[in-house]
Motif scaffolding. Structure first.
Motif, mmCIF file in Angstrom:
data_model
loop_
_atom_site.group_PDB
_atom_site.id
_atom_site.type_symbol
_atom_site.label_atom_id
_atom_site.label_comp_id
_atom_site.label_asym_id
_atom_site.label_seq_id
_atom_site.Cartn_x
_atom_site.Cartn_y
_atom_site.Cartn_z
ATOM 1 N N MET A 1 30.104 30.331 48.429
ATOM 2 C CA MET A 1 31.397 30.834 47.998
ATOM 3 C C MET A 1 31.219 31.703 46.754
ATOM 4 N N TYR A 2 32.219 32.402 46.370
ATOM 5 C CA TYR A 2 32.171 33.334 45.246
ATOM 6 C C TYR A 2 33.043 32.821 44.103
ATOM 7 N N ASP A 3 32.759 33.340 42.898
ATOM 8 C CA ASP A 3 33.502 32.932 41.714
ATOM 9 C C ASP A 3 33.533 34.084 40.719
ATOM 10 N N PHE A 4 34.265 33.922 39.652
ATOM 11 C CA PHE A 4 34.396 34.931 38.612
ATOM 12 C C PHE A 4 33.028 35.292 38.030
ATOM 13 N N GLY A 5 32.738 36.578 37.923
ATOM 14 C CA GLY A 5 31.491 37.048 37.334
ATOM 15 C C GLY A 5 30.338 37.217 38.312
ATOM 16 N N ALA A 28 45.403 35.515 43.248
ATOM 17 C CA ALA A 28 45.865 35.893 44.583
ATOM 18 C C ALA A 28 45.196 37.205 44.986
ATOM 19 N N ASP A 29 44.971 38.071 43.975
ATOM 20 C CA ASP A 29 44.226 39.306 44.168
ATOM 21 C C ASP A 29 42.882 39.168 43.468
ATOM 22 N N ILE A 30 41.894 39.906 43.950
ATOM 23 C CA ILE A 30 40.561 39.880 43.343
ATOM 24 C C ILE A 30 40.233 41.298 42.899
ATOM 25 N N CYS A 37 29.021 53.018 38.925
ATOM 26 C CA CYS A 37 29.850 54.001 38.234
ATOM 27 C C CYS A 37 30.977 53.376 37.413
ATOM 28 N N GLY A 38 31.210 52.068 37.570
ATOM 29 C CA GLY A 38 32.240 51.390 36.790
ATOM 30 C C GLY A 38 33.630 51.456 37.390
ATOM 31 N N HIS A 39 33.768 51.993 38.596
ATOM 32 C CA HIS A 39 35.070 52.090 39.261
ATOM 33 C C HIS A 39 35.598 50.678 39.566
ATOM 34 N N ILE A 40 36.890 50.467 39.340
ATOM 35 C CA ILE A 40 37.504 49.158 39.548
ATOM 36 C C ILE A 40 38.449 49.220 40.742
ATOM 37 N N VAL A 41 38.350 48.213 41.615
ATOM 38 C CA VAL A 41 39.184 48.123 42.811
ATOM 39 C C VAL A 41 39.823 46.740 42.850
ATOM 40 N N MET A 42 41.118 46.692 43.191
ATOM 41 C CA MET A 42 41.789 45.404 43.355
ATOM 42 C C MET A 42 42.127 45.216 44.833
ATOM 43 N N LEU A 43 41.741 44.076 45.373
ATOM 44 C CA LEU A 43 41.970 43.748 46.776
ATOM 45 C C LEU A 43 42.679 42.409 46.863
ATOM 46 N N SER A 44 43.465 42.231 47.925
ATOM 47 C CA SER A 44 44.015 40.905 48.167
ATOM 48 C C SER A 44 42.852 39.983 48.526
ATOM 49 N N ARG A 45 43.029 38.697 48.306
ATOM 50 C CA ARG A 45 41.953 37.747 48.599
ATOM 51 C C ARG A 45 41.561 37.819 50.074
ATOM 52 N N ARG A 46 42.528 37.969 50.936
ATOM 53 C CA ARG A 46 42.255 38.035 52.376
ATOM 54 C C ARG A 46 41.421 39.276 52.720
ATOM 55 N N GLU A 47 41.806 40.426 52.148
ATOM 56 C CA GLU A 47 41.071 41.668 52.388
ATOM 57 C C GLU A 47 39.657 41.592 51.802
ATOM 58 N N PHE A 48 39.530 40.994 50.594
ATOM 59 C CA PHE A 48 38.220 40.836 49.965
ATOM 60 C C PHE A 48 37.300 40.003 50.840
#
Length: 64
Positions: A1-5, A28-30, A37-48
């Motif tokens: 499983m995955y976690d912060f960091g 709820a979002d990740i 490149c440092g680009h940030i993306v936000m995905l729903s947990r389901r999509e992630f």
């Protein structure tokens, strides 16, 4: 499983050519950040979870 960091690999690489992402927000979002490149993306947990290929490195959560 995955976690912060954690560093994760997604199924499709980022256009900059790197396929290593760091999880920088959990909820709820990740939110993930490209290590190239440092680009940030936000995905729903389901999509992630659908786009996740594998966890590359677990974060050192020694503060828990």
């Amino acid at each position: 499983m995955y976690d912060f960091g954690d560093l994760v690999e997604m199924k499709k690489p980022h256009p900059c050519g790197v396929n290593r992402w760091q999880i920088i927000r959990m909820g709820a979002d990740i939110k993930i950040k490209c290590t190239g490149c440092g680009h940030i993306v936000m995905l729903s947990r389901r999509e992630f979870e659908k786009k996740l290929k594998r966890v590359l490195e677990k974060a050192d959560n020694a503060d828990n």
